[in-house]
Design a protein around this motif. Sequence first.
Motif, PDB file in Angstrom:
ATOM      1  N   VAL A   1       0.844  -1.127   0.241  1.00  0.00           N
ATOM      2  CA  VAL A   1      -0.096  -0.008  -0.131  1.00  0.00           C
ATOM      3  C   VAL A   1       0.984   1.319  -0.044  1.00  0.00           C
ATOM      4  CG1 VAL A   1      -1.823   1.416   1.390  1.00  0.00           C
ATOM      5  CG2 VAL A   1      -1.993  -0.956   1.075  1.00  0.00           C
ATOM      6  N   ILE A   2       1.809   1.275   1.074  1.00  0.00           N
ATOM      7  CA  ILE A   2       2.735   2.458   0.969  1.00  0.00           C
ATOM      8  C   ILE A   2       3.630   2.693  -0.283  1.00  0.00           C
ATOM      9  CG2 ILE A   2       4.790   3.443   2.355  1.00  0.00           C
ATOM     10  CD1 ILE A   2       3.395   2.492   4.855  1.00  0.00           C
TER      11      ILE A   2
ATOM     12  N   THR B   1      21.414   5.111   5.836  1.00  0.00           N
ATOM     13  CA  THR B   1      20.265   5.642   6.684  1.00  0.00           C
ATOM     14  C   THR B   1      19.366   4.305   6.969  1.00  0.00           C
ATOM     15  OG1 THR B   1      20.389   7.721   5.500  1.00  0.00           O
ATOM     16  CG2 THR B   1      18.229   6.840   6.533  1.00  0.00           C
ATOM     17  N   MET B   2      19.036   3.480   5.936  1.00  0.00           N
ATOM     18  CA  MET B   2      18.091   2.324   6.251  1.00  0.00           C
ATOM     19  C   MET B   2      18.543   1.226   7.156  1.00  0.00           C
ATOM     20  SD  MET B   2      15.160   2.264   4.404  1.00  0.00           S
ATOM     21  CE  MET B   2      14.803   0.755   4.292  1.00  0.00           C
ATOM     22  N   VAL B   3      20.045   1.123   6.935  1.00  0.00           N
ATOM     23  CA  VAL B   3      20.475  -0.170   7.732  1.00  0.00           C
ATOM     24  C   VAL B   3      20.594   0.685   9.182  1.00  0.00           C
ATOM     25  CG1 VAL B   3      22.019  -1.068   6.100  1.00  0.00           C
ATOM     26  CG2 VAL B   3      22.940   0.609   7.194  1.00  0.00           C
ATOM     27  N   SER B   4      21.013   1.783   9.487  1.00  0.00           N
ATOM     28  CA  SER B   4      21.081   2.395  10.956  1.00  0.00           C
ATOM     29  C   SER B   4      19.520   2.253  11.517  1.00  0.00           C
ATOM     30  CB  SER B   4      21.526   3.727  10.697  1.00  0.00           C
ATOM     31  OG  SER B   4      21.585   4.351  12.056  1.00  0.00           O
ATOM     32  N   TYR B   5      18.585   2.726  10.630  1.00  0.00           N
ATOM     33  CA  TYR B   5      17.225   2.903  11.140  1.00  0.00           C
ATOM     34  C   TYR B   5      16.500   1.410  11.459  1.00  0.00           C
ATOM     35  CZ  TYR B   5      12.481   5.009  11.686  1.00  0.00           C
ATOM     36  OH  TYR B   5      11.226   5.404  12.142  1.00  0.00           O
TER      37      TYR B   5
ATOM     38  N   GLN C   1       8.885   6.072   5.297  1.00  0.00           N
ATOM     39  CA  GLN C   1      10.281   7.073   5.136  1.00  0.00           C
ATOM     40  C   GLN C   1      10.974   6.349   3.765  1.00  0.00           C
ATOM     41  OE1 GLN C   1      12.261   8.384   8.863  1.00  0.00           O
ATOM     42  NE2 GLN C   1      10.976   6.639   9.472  1.00  0.00           N
ATOM     43  N   THR C   2      10.699   5.080   3.334  1.00  0.00           N
ATOM     44  CA  THR C   2      11.450   5.067   2.213  1.00  0.00           C
ATOM     45  C   THR C   2      10.965   5.819   0.955  1.00  0.00           C
ATOM     46  OG1 THR C   2       9.999   2.955   1.791  1.00  0.00           O
ATOM     47  CG2 THR C   2      11.925   2.710   2.973  1.00  0.00           C
ATOM     48  N   ILE C   3       9.822   6.220   1.022  1.00  0.00           N
ATOM     49  CA  ILE C   3       9.405   7.350   0.137  1.00  0.00           C
ATOM     50  C   ILE C   3       9.818   8.811   0.564  1.00  0.00           C
ATOM     51  CG2 ILE C   3       7.371   7.957  -1.050  1.00  0.00           C
ATOM     52  CD1 ILE C   3       7.726   5.191  -1.749  1.00  0.00           C
TER      53      ILE C   3
ATOM     54  N   ALA D   1      15.695  10.157  -1.277  1.00  0.00           N
ATOM     55  CA  ALA D   1      16.597   9.440  -2.077  1.00  0.00           C
ATOM     56  C   ALA D   1      16.037   9.332  -3.609  1.00  0.00           C
ATOM     57  CB  ALA D   1      17.114   8.443  -1.625  1.00  0.00           C
ATOM     58  N   THR D   2      15.026   8.955  -3.586  1.00  0.00           N
ATOM     59  CA  THR D   2      14.368   8.687  -5.005  1.00  0.00           C
ATOM     60  C   THR D   2      13.431   9.933  -5.360  1.00  0.00           C
ATOM     61  OG1 THR D   2      14.497   6.545  -4.388  1.00  0.00           O
ATOM     62  CG2 THR D   2      13.008   7.068  -6.466  1.00  0.00           C
TER      63      THR D   2
END
Length: 381
Positions: free
Chosen positions: A28-29, A197-201, A301-303, A307-308
């Motif tokens: 969905v996201i 950022t992702m691995v830390s989060y 937050q991936t959106i 970054a993209t």
Amino acid sequence: MNFKKFTRHQGFGASIFMGVFYAVAMLVIFLIGYTAIPGEMDQLKIAIVNEDAGESGAQISEQLSESLPFKIETDYSHDNALQKLEDNDISLLIHIPETFSANAQNGESAEINYTVNEASATMVASSMSSIVNEVNKQLSASFSTQTAQGILMNMNVPEEQAAAMAEQIENAYVGNYVIMNDVPDGMHNTMLPMFLTMVSYVGAMIAAMQLVQVYKHHRGKESRFKLFGYVQLSALLIAVLSTIAALITAYIITDLDTAVMLKVAGQQVLLYMAAFNVCAIFTFLIGEAGMIINIPILLSQTIANGATIPREMMYGYFEVASYITPMYYSVNAYLATMFGSTDASPFIWGLAAVGVGALLINLLIVTVLHKKEPKPRSIIQ
């Protein structure tokens, strides 16, 4: 124990729920978020700076303003537009030099410069490259043969001679694609700010669930504020160790510059602590069930991290999320530090503000909601 008895454990039901919930939430996201491409492309800004002293520059500027499906800015000076591009306030700078018409009329090289900031959302850089290629094709085909010929004939040049000179101008036209803040080749380099950022989060989210459970396990044995301090100290220790591991790995695989390693390390630790406290809010409130809230926040937050997709193209929910969650500030701070884009300070301060705000919320939860201490356990654990 048979399988039926095994399935009666609450962990079995919880795993089924999380599997279904994660799949639905992620789709969905992601699918809603990425519908902004290309639907919201017209929200991007392009600056056209025409310094041409002749008529050709004005004609090209007008044609581009009418044909390009973006917000066109024409009031910037060249230096001001470059700074706007550096700060990612615009996505492309089209610069028509003051000698463009004169060079075209004289059969000399007539150049237009197209400048893109590669230290920006990947979608922007790739899209602008395609736009520049298309604009160059159109200008080479239309301006060089038609507009130039008309200009020469207006100067009383014989028609045959004008046609020959127009052909010469067609071959002399040059569209320069200029890269600001060049990013090393390879998607692994381009996406490094997002991956770090992702691995830390994600690590911080898992640690928040585990460390808060340790906090709750020991309540009644020590002051809740002392335990809260232990939780923060433990998170800081994990932040330092995970940062060292992450940066060593990134250094081996990518083209991460040793000169910025220390700055990146500091940002990574700050990101971890900010992410930890954001995720801990819901764990302090409702325990392990807080993951039900933390997962959609992570996926959002991936959106929303920029970054993209740049903030200008995000739908309202994701745009709001970019202001109040850590990832957007982290990704843009990394872009600035690693690849020389805009000043990283505003993003670092933004990240710090999110972290401090989350820390204060957690402290408030511990102070107010955890006021009543549990009775001491009779059995030593």
